[in-house]
Write an enzyme that holds these catalytic residues in place. Structure first.
Site, PDB file in Angstrom:
ATOM      1  N   GLU A  49       0.809  -1.228   0.000  1.00 11.26           N
ATOM      2  CA  GLU A  49       0.000   0.000   0.000  1.00 11.26           C
ATOM      3  C   GLU A  49       0.844   1.281   0.000  1.00 11.26           C
ATOM      4  OE1 GLU A  49      -3.578   0.496   2.104  1.00 11.26           O
ATOM      5  OE2 GLU A  49      -4.290  -1.542   1.751  1.00 11.26           O
ATOM      6  N   HIS A 272      -2.277  -1.219  10.156  1.00 10.72           N
ATOM      7  CA  HIS A 272      -1.753  -2.562  10.426  1.00 10.72           C
ATOM      8  C   HIS A 272      -0.525  -2.456  11.327  1.00 10.72           C
ATOM      9  CE1 HIS A 272      -3.770  -5.007   7.087  1.00 10.72           C
ATOM     10  NE2 HIS A 272      -4.226  -3.785   6.937  1.00 10.72           N
TER      11      HIS A 272
END
Length: 410
Positions: A49, A272
């Site tokens: 990402e 995360h």
């Protein structure tokens, strides 16, 4: 004969959640991630990402001293978001884009536009060839009604096949990434069973970090709390997996995760948690024999379960293809009726009747728009059917081969 000295490798993996214009405090977090990597001096860094090439360039400049070699994988409309930083020279790279990756009309999810892929870099360290894979699979937006499960199973299968067919010349295989699957899900079991990859979390001699190794936790200020309600401790969906090929052994000496906010800051690195592993690679005296037969029944069972999920997706895709095809036919009939109507009206102009141009134009535009949309959907679902059918046939071929194998072993 004196044993070869062990090689120790420190690996960092993180889904950085760096979506331009959408991710909160993105640039600040990218700087913090770069600072952490510079401080700890990892040998390999696997990131997901990183959607902005500017963010990649900033990290590349910052990590030039500790990880001077890097590669950014480009695919899809907005990119794969995958990149690798290495302390050692990168000898080769390869990218494979998954054949199925959600639906273009699910704009609120956006996975289809990302070009989800698996990237491979080849690195040679101390005369050992490493195949290093980084990937990011389709997200699971609903545990109860997982529309994308067949697509994610196909991605797990393609990932496993890609690793099996590209790792034959490697000594060690290493995979890191956000797999968007819980440890017991069929996709992760399929991937591990078919490739023989080991999970660094379960194999680690020492673990330090979030409870149960979770990488998406409700304590993180960036996570959606409602999605994690069934999981009070969080979920583990980010992995470092590995295996040795030829005459080497790989052991995970230590595994750590980040635990919330950055020290001295009020934000975490991402939504995360990062996964950090210390691996020990050593040459063994002789090449170990292949022991596929002992795990064959379990492998057949996992493949059969995965095939069932693919078949369910295939039935849905066929229904959607039929519905979109029927819609396209109806739109075409509507256009034909419009043409007949126009001819009839033109025939009546001689009698002095006015021509309703606006009404006919609006109806024709609506029919044409529906026709184009339906045709596009029919084309997409036709491709989806072919990909699911192809994966189903591949799995059936492997199952047959595994079931017939013992008959020829004496």
């Amino acid at each position: 004969m004196e044993k070869d000295p062990a090689l120790r490798l420190r690996v960092f993996d993180l889904n950085c959640w760096a979506i331009r214009y959408l991710s909160k405090r993105r640039q600040e977090r990218i700087r913090l991630i770069g600072d952490r990597l510079c401080q700890e001096g990892f040998d390999l860094v696997l990131l997901q990402e990183i959607w902005s090439e500017r963010d990649y360039s900033d990290l590349k400049a910052k990590l030039g001293g500790c990880c001077p070699f890097s590669h950014y994988f480009r695919s899809g409309v907005i990119g794969s978001g995958l990149c690798v930083f290495s302390k050692f020279p990168i000898l080769d790279t390869l990218l494979y884009q998954y054949s199925l990756n959600g639906y273009p009309y699910m704009l609120q999810h956006g996975d289809w536009f990302c070009g989800k892929s698996v990237g491979l870099v080849v690195v040679r360290i101390a005369e050992i060839t490493f195949n290093i894979y980084v990937t990011h699979l389709h997200a699971e937006y609903s545990r109860e009604k997982d529309t994308y499960l067949p697509h994610r199973v196909v991605q797990a299968w393609e990932l496993a096949q890609f690793i099996r067919h590209t790792a034959k010349a490697a000594d060690v295989v290493l995979l890191g990434g956000d797999l968007n699957m819980h440890p017991g899900d069929v996709g992760i079991r399929l991937l591990r069973s078919w490739t023989g990859l080991q999970d660094a979390y379960t194999e680690a001699k020492h673990f330090e970090g979030c409870e149960d190794g979770c990488t998406l936790t409700p304590n993180n200020c960036f996570t959606v709390k409602s999605e994690l309600q069934p999981f009070p401790s969080g979920i583990r969906i980010d992995y470092i997996l590995y295996k040795a090929i030829s005459s080497f052994t790989v052991k995970c000496e230590e595994l750590r995760t980040t635990t919330g906010t950055v020290p001295g800051m009020d934000i975490p690195y991402s939504d995360h948690e990062a996964v950090m592993a210390r691996l020990c690679i050593q040459r063994r005296g002789q090449t170990a024999g292949v022991t596929i037969g002992t795990a064959m029944p379990a492998l057949v069972e996992v493949l059969s379960e995965a095939r069932t999920e693919v078949c369910m997706g295939l039935l849905t895709a066929r229904r959607q293809r039929y519905s979109s095809g029927r819609m396209a036919v109806l739109a075409m009939l509507l256009l034909l009726l419009q043409v007949v109507g126009v001819l009839g009206v033109l025939g009546g102009l001689a009698a002095g009747k006015p021509f309703p141009a606006l009404s006919f134009s609006l109806l024709a535009f609506l029919a044409l728009a529906i026709l184009l949309l339906a045709a596009g959907l029919h084309l997409f679902h036709s491709i989806e059917v072919k990909m699911l059918q192809g994966t189903k046939e591949q799995m059936e071929m492997v199952i047959r081969g595994l079931q017939e194998q013992p008959l020829h072993r004496h």
